[in-house]
Design a protein around this motif. Structure first.
Motif, PDB file in Angstrom:
ATOM      1  N   VAL A 135       0.828  -1.199   0.000  1.00  0.00           N
ATOM      2  CA  VAL A 135       0.000   0.000   0.000  1.00  0.00           C
ATOM      3  C   VAL A 135       0.870   1.259   0.000  1.00  0.00           C
ATOM      4  CG1 VAL A 135      -1.837   1.231   1.214  1.00  0.00           C
ATOM      5  CG2 VAL A 135      -1.827  -1.264   1.178  1.00  0.00           C
ATOM      6  N   ILE A 136       1.974   1.234   0.720  1.00  0.00           N
ATOM      7  CA  ILE A 136       2.897   2.370   0.731  1.00  0.00           C
ATOM      8  C   ILE A 136       3.351   2.686  -0.688  1.00  0.00           C
ATOM      9  CG2 ILE A 136       5.223   3.102   1.409  1.00  0.00           C
ATOM     10  CD1 ILE A 136       4.746   1.578   4.058  1.00  0.00           C
ATOM     11  N   GLU A 137       3.748   1.657  -1.429  1.00  0.00           N
ATOM     12  CA  GLU A 137       4.248   1.852  -2.790  1.00  0.00           C
ATOM     13  C   GLU A 137       3.146   2.374  -3.706  1.00  0.00           C
ATOM     14  OE1 GLU A 137       5.822  -2.012  -3.544  1.00  0.00           O
ATOM     15  OE2 GLU A 137       7.609  -1.681  -2.287  1.00  0.00           O
ATOM     16  N   ALA A 138       1.912   1.897  -3.520  1.00  0.00           N
ATOM     17  CA  ALA A 138       0.800   2.370  -4.345  1.00  0.00           C
ATOM     18  C   ALA A 138       0.514   3.846  -4.083  1.00  0.00           C
ATOM     19  CB  ALA A 138      -0.444   1.532  -4.080  1.00  0.00           C
ATOM     20  N   ILE A 139       0.508   4.236  -2.824  1.00  0.00           N
ATOM     21  CA  ILE A 139       0.249   5.637  -2.477  1.00  0.00           C
ATOM     22  C   ILE A 139       1.376   6.532  -2.975  1.00  0.00           C
ATOM     23  CG2 ILE A 139       0.049   7.243  -0.537  1.00  0.00           C
ATOM     24  CD1 ILE A 139      -1.531   5.030   0.926  1.00  0.00           C
ATOM     25  N   ASP A 140       2.611   6.059  -2.854  1.00  0.00           N
ATOM     26  CA  ASP A 140       3.763   6.838  -3.336  1.00  0.00           C
ATOM     27  C   ASP A 140       3.681   7.096  -4.839  1.00  0.00           C
ATOM     28  OD1 ASP A 140       4.838   7.011  -0.823  1.00  0.00           O
ATOM     29  OD2 ASP A 140       6.330   5.432  -1.112  1.00  0.00           O
ATOM     30  N   ALA A 141       3.007   6.205  -5.565  1.00  0.00           N
ATOM     31  CA  ALA A 141       2.928   6.331  -7.025  1.00  0.00           C
ATOM     32  C   ALA A 141       1.774   7.223  -7.487  1.00  0.00           C
ATOM     33  CB  ALA A 141       2.786   4.939  -7.651  1.00  0.00           C
ATOM     34  N   LEU A 142       0.964   7.734  -6.565  1.00  0.00           N
ATOM     35  CA  LEU A 142      -0.149   8.595  -6.954  1.00  0.00           C
ATOM     36  C   LEU A 142       0.353   9.864  -7.660  1.00  0.00           C
ATOM     37  CD1 LEU A 142      -2.471   8.444  -3.817  1.00  0.00           C
ATOM     38  CD2 LEU A 142      -3.154   7.842  -6.154  1.00  0.00           C
ATOM     39  N   PRO A 143      -0.274  10.262  -8.761  1.00  0.00           N
ATOM     40  CA  PRO A 143       0.141  11.487  -9.456  1.00  0.00           C
ATOM     41  C   PRO A 143      -0.450  12.745  -8.818  1.00  0.00           C
ATOM     42  CG  PRO A 143      -1.643  10.455 -10.662  1.00  0.00           C
ATOM     43  CD  PRO A 143      -1.343   9.540  -9.494  1.00  0.00           C
ATOM     44  N   LEU A 144      -0.329  12.806  -7.502  1.00  0.00           N
ATOM     45  CA  LEU A 144      -0.817  13.933  -6.720  1.00  0.00           C
ATOM     46  C   LEU A 144       0.234  14.284  -5.680  1.00  0.00           C
ATOM     47  CD1 LEU A 144      -4.424  12.606  -5.945  1.00  0.00           C
ATOM     48  CD2 LEU A 144      -3.880  14.419  -7.594  1.00  0.00           C
ATOM     49  N   GLU A 145       0.117  15.458  -5.117  1.00  0.00           N
ATOM     50  CA  GLU A 145       0.970  15.801  -3.977  1.00  0.00           C
ATOM     51  C   GLU A 145       0.444  15.047  -2.756  1.00  0.00           C
ATOM     52  OE1 GLU A 145       2.275  19.591  -1.152  1.00  0.00           O
ATOM     53  OE2 GLU A 145       1.071  19.934  -2.966  1.00  0.00           O
ATOM     54  N   VAL A 146       1.298  14.232  -2.157  1.00  0.00           N
ATOM     55  CA  VAL A 146       0.881  13.417  -1.026  1.00  0.00           C
ATOM     56  C   VAL A 146       1.784  13.715   0.172  1.00  0.00           C
ATOM     57  CG1 VAL A 146       0.498  11.092  -0.135  1.00  0.00           C
ATOM     58  CG2 VAL A 146       0.080  11.575  -2.567  1.00  0.00           C
ATOM     59  N   GLU A 147       1.164  14.098   1.268  1.00  0.00           N
ATOM     60  CA  GLU A 147       1.889  14.296   2.524  1.00  0.00           C
ATOM     61  C   GLU A 147       1.630  13.078   3.411  1.00  0.00           C
ATOM     62  OE1 GLU A 147       2.228  17.349   6.367  1.00  0.00           O
ATOM     63  OE2 GLU A 147       0.820  17.776   4.724  1.00  0.00           O
ATOM     64  N   VAL A 148       2.689  12.318   3.692  1.00  0.00           N
ATOM     65  CA  VAL A 148       2.563  11.103   4.486  1.00  0.00           C
ATOM     66  C   VAL A 148       3.074  11.384   5.893  1.00  0.00           C
ATOM     67  CG1 VAL A 148       3.226   8.679   4.721  1.00  0.00           C
ATOM     68  CG2 VAL A 148       2.850   9.655   2.441  1.00  0.00           C
ATOM     69  N   LEU A 149       2.208  11.190   6.873  1.00  0.00           N
ATOM     70  CA  LEU A 149       2.558  11.419   8.270  1.00  0.00           C
ATOM     71  C   LEU A 149       2.834  10.077   8.948  1.00  0.00           C
ATOM     72  CD1 LEU A 149      -0.218  14.031   9.083  1.00  0.00           C
ATOM     73  CD2 LEU A 149       2.145  14.471   8.376  1.00  0.00           C
ATOM     74  N   GLU A 150       3.751  10.073   9.874  1.00  0.00           N
ATOM     75  CA  GLU A 150       4.084   8.837  10.576  1.00  0.00           C
ATOM     76  C   GLU A 150       2.936   8.406  11.482  1.00  0.00           C
ATOM     77  OE1 GLU A 150       6.625   6.866   9.909  1.00  0.00           O
ATOM     78  OE2 GLU A 150       7.095   8.341   8.355  1.00  0.00           O
ATOM     79  N   ASP A 151       2.770   7.121  11.598  1.00  0.00           N
ATOM     80  CA  ASP A 151       1.716   6.551  12.442  1.00  0.00           C
ATOM     81  C   ASP A 151       2.195   6.573  13.889  1.00  0.00           C
ATOM     82  OD1 ASP A 151      -0.291   5.129  13.649  1.00  0.00           O
ATOM     83  OD2 ASP A 151      -0.397   3.591  12.084  1.00  0.00           O
ATOM     84  N   ASP A 152       1.652   7.497  14.673  1.00  0.00           N
ATOM     85  CA  ASP A 152       2.128   7.684  16.047  1.00  0.00           C
ATOM     86  C   ASP A 152       1.326   6.888  17.067  1.00  0.00           C
ATOM     87  OD1 ASP A 152      -0.226   9.117  16.080  1.00  0.00           O
ATOM     88  OD2 ASP A 152       0.716  11.070  16.432  1.00  0.00           O
TER      89      ASP A 152
END
Length: 508
Positions: A109-126
């Protein structure tokens, strides 16, 4: 400009990082039920129903608290049936150019989200005690990444069961007190059950229609699907089960699927319960004198020890971890794992329970189904996919290290210093399975010999070069060397004949 806040199916907490960083007044929460997530492995119908019902209830709770939620149901006509397709559809619908999300717990899922053609801000799971950096720093320079030492660091960091800097009770680990057999007890409390409401009933009907061929019984369904229900399940465990949890946590009974196990892991893994709040409640029960130290420590170790450690290993080792096969095992997973008849009572019981409940506790998984797969030389990738699919609490970040590393030794010793293999003696000692079995746990060779006895020695001989010098296994090799040559030959021949029958599809 509006932003999308992507909330995944195992991030069902209003305290998730992406929601905390979002603006309720202008951002849109995106949640999606998609076939891709339900079918990348053949998930148990109960597991699919749990996730979908919990997602729907969580979306309702968000809307009630003022969030705008774009929720895609599985049977929506416009559903693209993948997370990324739904994110792109919602981005176009709302004119959003940016996505905020909390880092997923699975490399796929990480790799799929990273490949999105959008600006994506990924926050760490705290939601976890140890960050990825914390674990990497702990692991740096160590020859062996053993859980026990990581667990002690987590105890110090959290202060759980600590008294003036020292472990409560004078020692870190009370595992030696937690290895007793269990006796049948009709009055033993069970995990709390819940009657499906209208939302859940609708999900059950949907799952019946869309996932008909998946292994497992969907009904009856009684798992918690909201935070409120999960909190009630926690209260029930603390009041009725925790005190007796420790002593028999490794025991197995054919007629008692749960013993004193909490079955809270699905709710923690979905986000309905915080692992820290669960551990705090257990520590409070110990401090109040309501439960013994061995039960409190044993339970907390499962969460801040094993659970945190497994997540650390999964991300530390990287995306290829699930494909490792250090022992070169290649046999296909036999039909008995999918419910085909077997004469092995322990395997029959564990698989039947899994089919009915999507649940088996850690020793059933490790020392019955996992032990057999390892002894029989089953391809660890197939074993991994089976565990990931059939258990209600299985998410890859926690399941894969438990299976690939701890259960199957496919990582070559990253997690375990030796394989978790045993003959029938362990199962006979810790369960009542053997009393009604077609095989005899006490018979080592010949007619009626338990397959675990035969396969145990065959495994040791198959991997003699690797394990004979292991200090924890040397005694067993010395025992083998003292056996009469004819007996050794008989054991190996009978083990091979058993595996041939199994691979040919015969009932074993």
């Amino acid at each position: 400009m509006r932003r999308l806040v992507l909330v995944l199916g195992d991030q069902l907490s209003e305290q998730i990082a992406a929601l905390k960083a979002a603006d309720k007044a202008r951002d849109v929460v995106v949640m999606a039920e998609v076939m891709e997530e339900g079918t990348y492995v053949r998930h148990h119908p109960k597991k699919i129903a749990l996730v979908l019902s919990a997602m729907r209830h969580f979306a309702q709770a968000l809307e009630q608290s003022g969030w705008t939620v774009a929720y895609s149901r599985l049977d929506d006509a416009q559903n693209g049936q993948s997370l990324c397709a739904e994110v792109l559809r919602r981005a176009e619908e709302f004119g959003a150019g940016k996505v905020i999300t909390t880092r997923a717990g699975e490399w796929r899922v990480i790799e799929a989200i990273d490949a999105l053609p959008l600006e994506v801000e990924v926050l760490e799971d705290d939601r976890f005690i140890a960050t990825h950096r914390d674990f990497d720093l702990w692991a740096e320079g160590r020859k062996a990444l053993r859980m026990e030492y990581f667990y002690r660091e987590m105890r110090r960091k959290t202060g759980l069961l600590m008294e003036e800097g020292e472990p409560a009770g004078g020692q870190w680990n009370f595992d030696h007190d937690n290895r007793k057999r269990a006796e049948p007890d009709l009055l033993r409390a069970k995990p709390m059950e819940f009657t499906p409401d209208e939302v859940t009933q609708e999900v059950l009907t949907l799952v019946e229609a869309r996932f008909r061929g998946h292994f497992g019984q969907l009904r009856p369904f009684s798992y918690a699907v909201t935070r409120g229900q999960a909190l009630r399940a926690l209260d029930h465990f603390l009041r009725y089960q925790l005190a007796g949890f420790g002593e028999t946590q490794d025991a197995m009974l054919a007629g008692d699927a749960f013993l004193n196990h909490a079955v809270l892991s699905p709710y923690m893994n979905l986000g309905l319960l915080s692992p820290r709040e669960v551990c705090d409640r257990v520590a409070e029960a110990y401090a109040a004198g309501e439960v013994p130290i061995n039960s409190a420590e044993g339970f907390i170790r499962q969460i801040i020890g094993w659970r945190e450690y497994m997540r650390g290993i999964y991300f530390h080792e990287g995306p290829d971890y699930v494909r490792r096969n250090a022992l070169g095992h290649s046999r296909d997973l036999p039909p008995l794992y999918w419910g085909a008849k077997t004469d092995m009572a322990c395997m029959q019981a564990a698989v039947a329970q899994t089919k009915a409940l999507a649940y088996a506790h850690h020793i059933q998984r490790l020392m019955v189904t996992g032990n057999f797969a390892l002894l029989a030389g089953i391809d660890p990738a197939q074993v991994h996919e089976w565990y990931l699919g059939v258990y209600i609490d299985a998410f890859e970040w926690v399941e894969a290290p438990n299976t690939v590393g701890m259960s199957q030794f496919a990582d070559g010793g990253v997690i375990a210093s030796k394989p978790y293999v045993s003959s029938a003696n362990y199962i006979n000692k810790m369960s009542d399975y053997c009393s009604g079995c077609a095989y005899d746990a006490r018979v080592k060779t010949g007619a009626g010999a338990c397959p675990f006895n035969l396969l145990y020695w065959a495994f040791l001989m198959r991997h003699e070069e690797r394990f004979k010098s292991n200090p924890r296994m040397a005694q067993m090799y010395r025992t083998w060397d003292r056996m009469e040559a004819g007996k050794r030959a008989d054991i190996l021949a009978q083990a091979e004949a058993f595996l041939d029958r199994m691979c040919a599809g015969e009932t074993v």
